[in-house]
Motif scaffolding. Sequence first.
Motif, PDB file in Angstrom:
ATOM      1  N   VAL A 282      38.978  60.339 -50.755  1.00  0.00           N
ATOM      2  CA  VAL A 282      40.025  60.657 -51.634  1.00  0.00           C
ATOM      3  C   VAL A 282      40.454  62.183 -51.194  1.00  0.00           C
ATOM      4  CG1 VAL A 282      41.056  60.808 -53.884  1.00  0.00           C
ATOM      5  CG2 VAL A 282      38.965  59.170 -53.179  1.00  0.00           C
ATOM      6  N   ALA A 283      41.554  62.301 -50.868  1.00  0.00           N
ATOM      7  CA  ALA A 283      42.087  63.657 -50.487  1.00  0.00           C
ATOM      8  C   ALA A 283      43.455  63.782 -50.705  1.00  0.00           C
ATOM      9  CB  ALA A 283      41.939  63.981 -49.018  1.00  0.00           C
ATOM     10  N   THR A 284      44.194  65.094 -50.803  1.00  0.00           N
ATOM     11  CA  THR A 284      45.393  65.367 -51.185  1.00  0.00           C
ATOM     12  C   THR A 284      45.974  66.343 -50.161  1.00  0.00           C
ATOM     13  OG1 THR A 284      47.077  65.858 -53.068  1.00  0.00           O
ATOM     14  CG2 THR A 284      44.952  67.193 -52.775  1.00  0.00           C
ATOM     15  N   GLU A 285      47.460  66.659 -50.304  1.00  0.00           N
ATOM     16  CA  GLU A 285      47.861  67.421 -49.183  1.00  0.00           C
ATOM     17  C   GLU A 285      47.567  69.188 -49.427  1.00  0.00           C
ATOM     18  OE1 GLU A 285      51.782  66.614 -51.681  1.00  0.00           O
ATOM     19  OE2 GLU A 285      49.673  65.466 -51.100  1.00  0.00           O
ATOM     20  N   PHE A 286      47.545  69.273 -50.660  1.00  0.00           N
ATOM     21  CA  PHE A 286      46.937  70.764 -50.856  1.00  0.00           C
ATOM     22  C   PHE A 286      46.558  70.769 -52.431  1.00  0.00           C
ATOM     23  CE2 PHE A 286      51.805  71.036 -50.223  1.00  0.00           C
ATOM     24  CZ  PHE A 286      52.441  71.130 -51.541  1.00  0.00           C
ATOM     25  N   ALA A 304      41.697  72.437 -52.522  1.00  0.00           N
ATOM     26  CA  ALA A 304      42.055  71.508 -53.607  1.00  0.00           C
ATOM     27  C   ALA A 304      40.354  70.738 -53.431  1.00  0.00           C
ATOM     28  CB  ALA A 304      42.749  70.131 -53.211  1.00  0.00           C
ATOM     29  N   ALA A 305      40.269  69.418 -53.778  1.00  0.00           N
ATOM     30  CA  ALA A 305      38.856  68.744 -54.168  1.00  0.00           C
ATOM     31  C   ALA A 305      39.018  67.561 -53.449  1.00  0.00           C
ATOM     32  CB  ALA A 305      38.680  68.657 -55.418  1.00  0.00           C
ATOM     33  N   ALA A 306      38.175  67.075 -52.494  1.00  0.00           N
ATOM     34  CA  ALA A 306      38.260  65.754 -51.945  1.00  0.00           C
ATOM     35  C   ALA A 306      36.927  64.969 -52.340  1.00  0.00           C
ATOM     36  CB  ALA A 306      38.035  65.765 -50.252  1.00  0.00           C
ATOM     37  N   MET A 307      36.814  63.693 -52.150  1.00  0.00           N
ATOM     38  CA  MET A 307      35.599  62.960 -52.447  1.00  0.00           C
ATOM     39  C   MET A 307      35.257  62.081 -51.339  1.00  0.00           C
ATOM     40  SD  MET A 307      37.264  61.608 -56.163  1.00  0.00           S
ATOM     41  CE  MET A 307      38.147  62.939 -57.353  1.00  0.00           C
ATOM     42  N   LEU A 308      34.102  61.660 -51.536  1.00  0.00           N
ATOM     43  CA  LEU A 308      33.483  60.468 -50.605  1.00  0.00           C
ATOM     44  C   LEU A 308      32.638  59.547 -51.646  1.00  0.00           C
ATOM     45  CD1 LEU A 308      32.119  62.311 -47.546  1.00  0.00           C
ATOM     46  CD2 LEU A 308      34.385  60.502 -47.366  1.00  0.00           C
ATOM     47  N   GLY A 311      29.296  52.307 -51.620  1.00  0.00           N
ATOM     48  CA  GLY A 311      27.847  52.073 -51.461  1.00  0.00           C
ATOM     49  C   GLY A 311      27.122  52.498 -50.229  1.00  0.00           C
ATOM     50  N   ALA A 312      27.948  52.914 -49.135  1.00  0.00           N
ATOM     51  CA  ALA A 312      27.196  53.373 -48.025  1.00  0.00           C
ATOM     52  C   ALA A 312      27.007  54.922 -48.066  1.00  0.00           C
ATOM     53  CB  ALA A 312      28.228  53.122 -46.991  1.00  0.00           C
ATOM     54  N   VAL A 313      27.688  55.452 -49.134  1.00  0.00           N
ATOM     55  CA  VAL A 313      27.692  56.779 -49.221  1.00  0.00           C
ATOM     56  C   VAL A 313      26.138  57.360 -49.995  1.00  0.00           C
ATOM     57  CG1 VAL A 313      28.660  58.878 -50.546  1.00  0.00           C
ATOM     58  CG2 VAL A 313      30.156  57.219 -49.362  1.00  0.00           C
ATOM     59  N   ARG A 314      25.418  58.385 -49.322  1.00  0.00           N
ATOM     60  CA  ARG A 314      24.408  58.699 -49.900  1.00  0.00           C
ATOM     61  C   ARG A 314      24.725  59.967 -50.777  1.00  0.00           C
ATOM     62  NH1 ARG A 314      19.131  61.306 -46.801  1.00  0.00           N
ATOM     63  NH2 ARG A 314      17.757  61.447 -48.588  1.00  0.00           N
ATOM     64  N   GLY A 315      25.183  59.912 -51.992  1.00  0.00           N
ATOM     65  CA  GLY A 315      25.811  60.962 -52.578  1.00  0.00           C
ATOM     66  C   GLY A 315      24.955  61.564 -53.663  1.00  0.00           C
ATOM     67  N   GLY A 316      25.726  61.905 -55.019  1.00  0.00           N
ATOM     68  CA  GLY A 316      24.858  62.649 -55.818  1.00  0.00           C
ATOM     69  C   GLY A 316      24.749  64.197 -55.489  1.00  0.00           C
ATOM     70  N   ARG A 317      25.962  64.589 -54.970  1.00  0.00           N
ATOM     71  CA  ARG A 317      25.729  66.043 -54.663  1.00  0.00           C
ATOM     72  C   ARG A 317      27.346  66.555 -54.502  1.00  0.00           C
ATOM     73  NH1 ARG A 317      22.668  65.701 -49.355  1.00  0.00           N
ATOM     74  NH2 ARG A 317      21.941  63.912 -50.464  1.00  0.00           N
ATOM     75  N   ILE A 318      27.560  67.938 -54.634  1.00  0.00           N
ATOM     76  CA  ILE A 318      28.763  68.790 -54.619  1.00  0.00           C
ATOM     77  C   ILE A 318      28.372  69.691 -53.308  1.00  0.00           C
ATOM     78  CG2 ILE A 318      30.452  70.439 -55.775  1.00  0.00           C
ATOM     79  CD1 ILE A 318      27.631  68.777 -57.795  1.00  0.00           C
TER      80      ILE A 318
END
Length: 381
Positions: A282-286, A304-308, A311-318
């Motif tokens: 998930v991302a935006t232009e600025f 800005a902020a982006a997201m990943l 279920g394939a994401v090993r997440g839980g982090r900033i």
Amino acid sequence: MTLHRRRFLGAAALFTASPVLFAQAATERRFIFIIQRGAADGLNTVVPYAEPAYARLRGALAIDAASTLTLDGSFALHPALAKLHALYGAGQASFFHAVASPYRDRSHFDGQNVLETGGSAPYRVKDGWMNRLVGLLPRSGKEAIAFSPAVPMALRGPAEVTTYAPSALPQASDDLMQRVEQLYAKDAQLHALWSSALEARGMAGDMAGGERRQAPAALGRMAAGFLAREDGPRIAMIETGGWDTHSGQNARLANQLRGLDGLIAGLQEGLGAAWSHTVILVATEFGRTVAANGTGGTDHGTAAAAMLVGGAVRGGRIVADWPGLSSAELHEGRDLRPTLALDGLMAAACAETFRLDPDRTLRTLFPEAARDQSVQGLLRA
């Protein structure tokens, strides 16, 4: 209390090993790009609640820390993002802050062109980075689909692309469908087009029962109807708009974020077992200005902020090299300063999702990007 810096390290390992536009490839993995058109406000999405200058500069627009969904001791999510917060807790979502494409001006059209073409300036590159990604993958059947009335810039190029947009009209009766089938039966060209349309309709699934077709969760489930199939798409793009919050931002942004949260929830629900093979970017232009304007909103900014997510994401982090929000630390005295290249993040996510060579992927998708910005370690081998 001050926010500490978090260096973006190559060994971040944000995915497991295991992408709606529509591309089929010889892989179980799905890659979905959700674009936030209009410059989404990252500061009120992934909230730096421990940053001393945040509440002072935002004023009435600052999200009350007590209402946020805490991620760690520095950042929290907007309260509308309950699903994303749960996915973060389950290790299936990570958030990236102070990110930006190479674009440094404040035109939506130019910024989106840079984001979608992968160039370093508007209109220098003529095709889209997602179309070039399709060209890097083994080909099998249909190559791409866009959940959009027209092919977005990110998917324009030589690789085959199909679009699908749900109609707002009532469902046609079975009798009408049968008559059209008979009408086109002896016309080779029209019959082929009709058959393709029926196949897409079947993938989209039954959205009857009063469910609004454009509701975000319904859109997610519809898109998942394509992606979950064994013979379905592997690369996807979903467009979301309405992120340009110059005025009345608090209510408008909350509504936008609830929609994004519902869209991702719909994708997870509809994908079923395929969710474990899915990566969503998930991302935006600025981004938007740090300080509020005089109409209860924010103006065009930079980082800005982006997201990943998935279920394939090993997440839980900033992940952020946090630049701070004091006046001396702001870009041009008004914007969150970028410290992480969005190009590098996007290229690394694609390379590791599909097990592509990282250097070749960066050169192909973002031909004008700095060679030293590539990020590694986003997927578990």
